[in-house]
Design a protein around this motif. Sequence first.
Motif, PDB file in Angstrom:
ATOM      1  N   ASP A 209       0.813  -1.214   0.000  1.00 23.96           N
ATOM      2  CA  ASP A 209       0.000   0.000   0.000  1.00 23.96           C
ATOM      3  C   ASP A 209       0.847   1.265   0.000  1.00 23.96           C
ATOM      4  OD1 ASP A 209      -2.204  -1.609   0.025  1.00 23.96           O
ATOM      5  OD2 ASP A 209      -2.646  -1.362   2.163  1.00 23.96           O
ATOM      6  N   THR A 210       1.988   1.225   0.664  1.00 22.48           N
ATOM      7  CA  THR A 210       2.796   2.447   0.792  1.00 22.48           C
ATOM      8  C   THR A 210       3.878   2.567  -0.284  1.00 22.48           C
ATOM      9  OG1 THR A 210       4.257   1.314   2.358  1.00 22.48           O
ATOM     10  CG2 THR A 210       2.426   2.568   3.273  1.00 22.48           C
ATOM     11  N   ILE A 215       7.668  -2.843  -5.630  1.00 21.62           N
ATOM     12  CA  ILE A 215       8.513  -3.134  -4.466  1.00 21.62           C
ATOM     13  C   ILE A 215       7.976  -4.365  -3.746  1.00 21.62           C
ATOM     14  CG2 ILE A 215       9.330  -2.270  -2.244  1.00 21.62           C
ATOM     15  CD1 ILE A 215      10.631  -0.940  -4.614  1.00 21.62           C
ATOM     16  N   GLY A 216       6.649  -4.485  -3.688  1.00 20.55           N
ATOM     17  CA  GLY A 216       6.061  -5.656  -3.048  1.00 20.55           C
ATOM     18  C   GLY A 216       6.478  -6.947  -3.724  1.00 20.55           C
ATOM     19  N   ASP A 217       6.465  -6.953  -5.061  1.00 17.21           N
ATOM     20  CA  ASP A 217       6.889  -8.153  -5.793  1.00 17.21           C
ATOM     21  C   ASP A 217       8.369  -8.433  -5.580  1.00 17.21           C
ATOM     22  OD1 ASP A 217       4.355  -8.469  -6.703  1.00 17.21           O
ATOM     23  OD2 ASP A 217       4.728  -7.766  -8.745  1.00 17.21           O
ATOM     24  N   SER A 218       9.177  -7.369  -5.543  1.00 13.64           N
ATOM     25  CA  SER A 218      10.620  -7.562  -5.292  1.00 13.64           C
ATOM     26  C   SER A 218      10.840  -8.163  -3.909  1.00 13.64           C
ATOM     27  CB  SER A 218      11.353  -6.221  -5.407  1.00 13.64           C
ATOM     28  OG  SER A 218      11.252  -5.702  -6.718  1.00 13.64           O
ATOM     29  N   LEU A 219      10.051  -7.717  -2.940  1.00 16.88           N
ATOM     30  CA  LEU A 219      10.170  -8.275  -1.595  1.00 16.88           C
ATOM     31  C   LEU A 219       9.789  -9.751  -1.581  1.00 16.88           C
ATOM     32  CD1 LEU A 219      10.647  -8.008   1.431  1.00 16.88           C
ATOM     33  CD2 LEU A 219       8.297  -7.155   1.663  1.00 16.88           C
ATOM     34  N   LEU A 220       8.710 -10.100  -2.279  1.00 19.24           N
ATOM     35  CA  LEU A 220       8.305 -11.500  -2.345  1.00 19.24           C
ATOM     36  C   LEU A 220       9.396 -12.368  -2.973  1.00 19.24           C
ATOM     37  CD1 LEU A 220       4.578 -11.124  -3.488  1.00 19.24           C
ATOM     38  CD2 LEU A 220       5.408 -11.807  -1.226  1.00 19.24           C
ATOM     39  N   ARG A 277      16.273 -10.516   9.000  1.00 19.30           N
ATOM     40  CA  ARG A 277      17.345  -9.646   8.498  1.00 19.30           C
ATOM     41  C   ARG A 277      16.756  -8.659   7.499  1.00 19.30           C
ATOM     42  NH1 ARG A 277      19.818 -14.618   7.472  1.00 19.30           N
ATOM     43  NH2 ARG A 277      19.851 -14.124   5.245  1.00 19.30           N
ATOM     44  N   PRO A 278      17.138  -7.380   7.542  1.00 15.19           N
ATOM     45  CA  PRO A 278      16.541  -6.370   6.656  1.00 15.19           C
ATOM     46  C   PRO A 278      16.770  -6.703   5.181  1.00 15.19           C
ATOM     47  CG  PRO A 278      17.783  -5.334   8.425  1.00 15.19           C
ATOM     48  CD  PRO A 278      18.115  -6.790   8.478  1.00 15.19           C
ATOM     49  N   GLY A 283      16.717   0.903  -3.130  1.00 16.17           N
ATOM     50  CA  GLY A 283      16.985   2.031  -2.257  1.00 16.17           C
ATOM     51  C   GLY A 283      16.155   2.053  -0.990  1.00 16.17           C
ATOM     52  N   GLN A 284      15.312   1.055  -0.809  1.00 13.16           N
ATOM     53  CA  GLN A 284      14.490   0.961   0.394  1.00 13.16           C
ATOM     54  C   GLN A 284      15.041  -0.141   1.289  1.00 13.16           C
ATOM     55  OE1 GLN A 284      11.890   2.875   1.153  1.00 13.16           O
ATOM     56  NE2 GLN A 284      11.676   3.965  -0.796  1.00 13.16           N
TER      57      GLN A 284
END
Length: 600
Positions: A209-210, A215-220, A277-278, A283-284
Amino acid sequence: MNGPLEGPGKDSGEALVTQPQTITESSHKRWRRRAHHGHSESDFRAAFHAAQLPMAIVDPNGRVLTANRALGTLLGAEPHRLTARPIAELAGLGLDGRVRSAYHEALQGRTDRMSCTRRLKHADGHTLWAEITVTPTSRGGEALLSIADISERRDLQERLRHLQMHDPVTRLPNRTLFFERLAGALADSATGRTGLCYIDLDGFKAVNDTLGHRIGDSLLDAVAQRLTQCAEAGGEECGGHLVARLGGDEFALLVESSTGTEQLTQLAQSVLAALQRPFDLAGQRLAVSASIGVVERETAGTTPTELMQAADTTLYWAKADGKARWTLFDPERNAHRMTRQALSSTLRRAVERGEFVLEYQPIVGFADDMLRGVEALVRWRHPQFGTLGPDRFIGLAEENGAIVPLGRWVLEESCRQARRWMREHPGPPLYVSVNVAVRQVWDSDLVQDVADILEETGLPAGLLQLELTESAVMGSAGRPLQALQALSEMGVRIAIDDFGTGYSNLAYLSRLPVRALKLDGTFVRGFRTARHQNPADETIVTALVQLAHKLGLTVTAECVEGPAQAERLRRIGCDTGQGWHYAKPMEADRIAELLLRVAV
């Protein structure tokens, strides 16, 4: 000569099929047309041997009568050396019972055509997927066998299947492939056990949402990589574990041949550590956590659906227990959940079937030990679980709305019984106190229900007391407050139950149409004996009683369990009390017996 069959195995994909017209079928038709139109034997043999399609003519016993050059090239032998050889051995038709049976049916002319798929080894060493077809002829029981290379078609099918079975974002197996593997693990686990970690990311929706779906797909995808690393590290001795994305932010880690619960819990712990772990993405710098449901059990008697239901339940527990943790499946906790679900789903029908009964607990005056009223307490005589107290089902009834018909029945039955006591026993009549849930006010016309029931039963309004919890009454506004005022104007007594445990906003007492307070039992537990007295307990109770009296309210003390408590509460000034010191909840007939004793 090298054997052409590479063994069916799990990935052979062998199948007994009837295909649309193929090059093989076309060749058969051309050969039949030539024979039908009287083409010479020499013309046929020339075409047969020159054909690029590997073919052979076999006798009714399946032995090669003649083979063409293409078949000899495929099998790495001169065609004449294949004569009299069993074609079933050469083409792998004798290993599978179903295929072997269909093959012999075709040889005997009892079927028009037989076709199957096999993985063969070419004489030059490479393997190919082949469609093998056997077609009976009219030439004295002979049959034509052909072998068509379908490797390209098979490869295309495999590529399409891979796309269908894998998630496009993470490239992990998807839900469909996961369930295939899960079913296989339950059917063929090397250890007779299997395990599953069901993983859900905490707060992933906020990332989408933010920061957006990219970015959500990259995180997945990054999460998938870390899960894969955990699976590889945790499954080195048994060939790794399966990681799948089931949809959204849900993943599953399947241990097909589990060695026990400890293996699964260690794996879950490593997953938690890895995901904490982050993540550095575009860049996020993102920090996420996960909740994990862990299930490990024997494969015997377990279905994929049952295992996934257990995993889903356990994941819910992990979320409810605070997230960022793993939780192991607990059969006892699950049994309690299943019992709650069973009770919840049958509550309404239980009201219709008359499975509920009422018991009544006396409310006694401290000043003279005289019976003043009773509190109606509902019990569920469940056909499976026995007699259940209100603590087992009232909360469920409030959640699913069954409290409305149940509450109406309790109210009607209580008023009818109170009217019966009043009619059959002379002397001061008893009031009956009935608990009311706030949802009864919102989801039904409580005021009209009460008016109708009082009129139907003939009970005076002043002999009905409705109890609402302090948290419900103190938060009343709008419709609930209007209902309380209308009931009070009707003459019904309004009491606050469990007083002192809710908001304790005393200013509401002067604005609400309340007639009585019922002190929660926690205030009087310290009054049991004269020893170990806490002065604060008596100070609080004394202050509450004095405040109530100044506001014109009566006070009932709950959970009075002994004479010492009763005496101290009498001395403080409480008006009435109820508890085991006087009597446990009892059936209506027992209350009638008490009234008879008082009359005597």
